[in-house]
Design an enzyme around this catalytic site. Structure first.
Site, PDB file in Angstrom:
ATOM      1  N   GLU A  75      -2.419   4.310   4.001  1.00  0.00           N
ATOM      2  CA  GLU A  75      -1.541   3.713   2.982  1.00  0.00           C
ATOM      3  C   GLU A  75      -0.062   3.934   3.332  1.00  0.00           C
ATOM      4  O   GLU A  75       0.581   4.832   2.805  1.00  0.00           O
ATOM      5  CB  GLU A  75      -1.823   4.282   1.586  1.00  0.00           C
ATOM      6  CG  GLU A  75      -1.009   3.580   0.504  1.00  0.00           C
ATOM      7  CD  GLU A  75      -1.193   4.179  -0.884  1.00  0.00           C
ATOM      8  OE1 GLU A  75      -0.652   3.602  -1.839  1.00  0.00           O
ATOM      9  OE2 GLU A  75      -1.856   5.219  -1.000  1.00  0.00           O
ATOM     10  N   LYS A 108      -4.333   0.213   2.854  1.00  0.00           N
ATOM     11  CA  LYS A 108      -3.858  -0.043   1.492  1.00  0.00           C
ATOM     12  C   LYS A 108      -2.365  -0.312   1.583  1.00  0.00           C
ATOM     13  O   LYS A 108      -1.585   0.567   1.967  1.00  0.00           O
ATOM     14  CB  LYS A 108      -4.145   1.148   0.572  1.00  0.00           C
ATOM     15  CG  LYS A 108      -3.690   0.912  -0.879  1.00  0.00           C
ATOM     16  CD  LYS A 108      -4.205   1.991  -1.822  1.00  0.00           C
ATOM     17  CE  LYS A 108      -3.715   1.731  -3.238  1.00  0.00           C
ATOM     18  NZ  LYS A 108      -4.296   2.653  -4.235  1.00  0.00           N
TER      19      LYS A 108
END
Length: 296
Positions: free
Chosen positions: A176, A213
């Site tokens: 992420e 993500k």
């Protein structure tokens, strides 16, 4: 669910991944949004007990098990706790939801326009415990504040290095590198981020898969090459501070991305709602987010 079933669900199922991993400094804000004021708890233990009550209510709500939530990201204390007399991971699997665990230890101070992750000295022990608890994957967050090529490269390099360590431990890493949606130069920086991610993916060992993500990009469809890469299991989108409506509107323009929202999922839930009211509000958000994920 066994490993093959969880892998197939995350790779191909319609729906989205719920982010239930607020921790540390974000927890009081999450509790206030839910209707629990600061004077209702004293110290970290009571604070985390309050947030676990909220998360348990979400997980056990009828709408959470309607098949549209395909995964959920947990904070370590949530993984260590129980829901309805069973481990949180087992409670999620019983509802058809694949469990992930947040593994980063917070952000370092900003340098070169980014905040890399602090050293993950607790990671080996956490990975071992997560495997023992039946978790499927992990999530770890770092943040890009501006279009600084050196900083973005450092962020991505760290994410992939730790991701390989996680994969070696037998878990699915969700990388992420969040791009701050308020950054003025986000479009330029996201192009740099895309190039660095593709370099990282191309360098992975053959057959190794990761998840990403990412902030919903300014340029719709920007991450299509990432989504199509053979080393990527799934690409999910964070809400990044957008409201549910705004996050879903932006997500629906990005084919192949599904949601992994926190605020966008939980923003209208309140402690004082009856169980029926709570489930109706949660169900509405789940349906909206799932539809945007399907459109994307």
């Amino acid at each position: 669910m066994n490993l093959d079933q969880m892998t197939a669900q995350i790779a191909t199922a319609d729906g989205f991944i719920a982010a239930l991993d607020q921790s540390g400094g974000s927890t009081p804000k999450a509790l206030r949004g839910y209707g629990v004021e600061d004077d209702e708890w004293n110290g970290d233990e009571e604070m985390f007990a309050k947030i676990h009550e909220m998360r348990s209510r979400v997980i056990t709500s009828p709408s959470f098990g309607n098949g549209r939530v395909i995964g959920a990201i947990l904070f370590e204390r949530t993984m260590d706790s129980q829901v309805d007399g069973r481990s949180t991971a087992d409670a999620l699997k019983a509802r058809g939801v694949v469990p992930f665990i947040k593994v980063d230890q917070g952000l370092a101070d900003e340098a070169n326009g980014v905040q890399v992750m602090k050293p993950l000295d607790k990671l080996p022990a956490l990975l071992e415990k997560s495997v023992g608890n039946g978790m499927f994957g992990t999530k770890m967050r770092s943040v890009i504040k501006s279009s600084n090529a050196a900083g973005i490269a450092a962020i991505v390099e760290q994410q992939f290095a730790v991701g390989n360590q996680i994969a070696d431990a037998g878990l699915m890493p969700m990388l992420e590198p969040e791009y701050d949606i308020t950054a003025d130069d986000r479009a330029e920086g996201e192009a740099i981020l895309l190039a660095e991610i593709m370099k990282g993916l191309d360098a992975l060992p053959e057959g190794r898969k990761v998840m990403l993500k990412l902030s919903i990009p300014v340029q719709a469809g920007l991450y299509a090459p990432v989504i199509a890469h053979p080393n990527v299991l799934r690409v999910v989108a964070l809400s990044g501070g957008y409201s549910t409506d705004d996050a879903c509107e932006h997500l629906a323009r990005n084919g192949g991305m599904i949601a992994s929202f926190s605020r966008g999922l939980l923003q209208d839930l309140r402690k004082g709602q009856s169980d029926a009211e709570f489930d109706a509000v949660l169900g509405k958000a789940i349906d909206q987010i799932a539809c945007a994920s399907a459109e994307g």
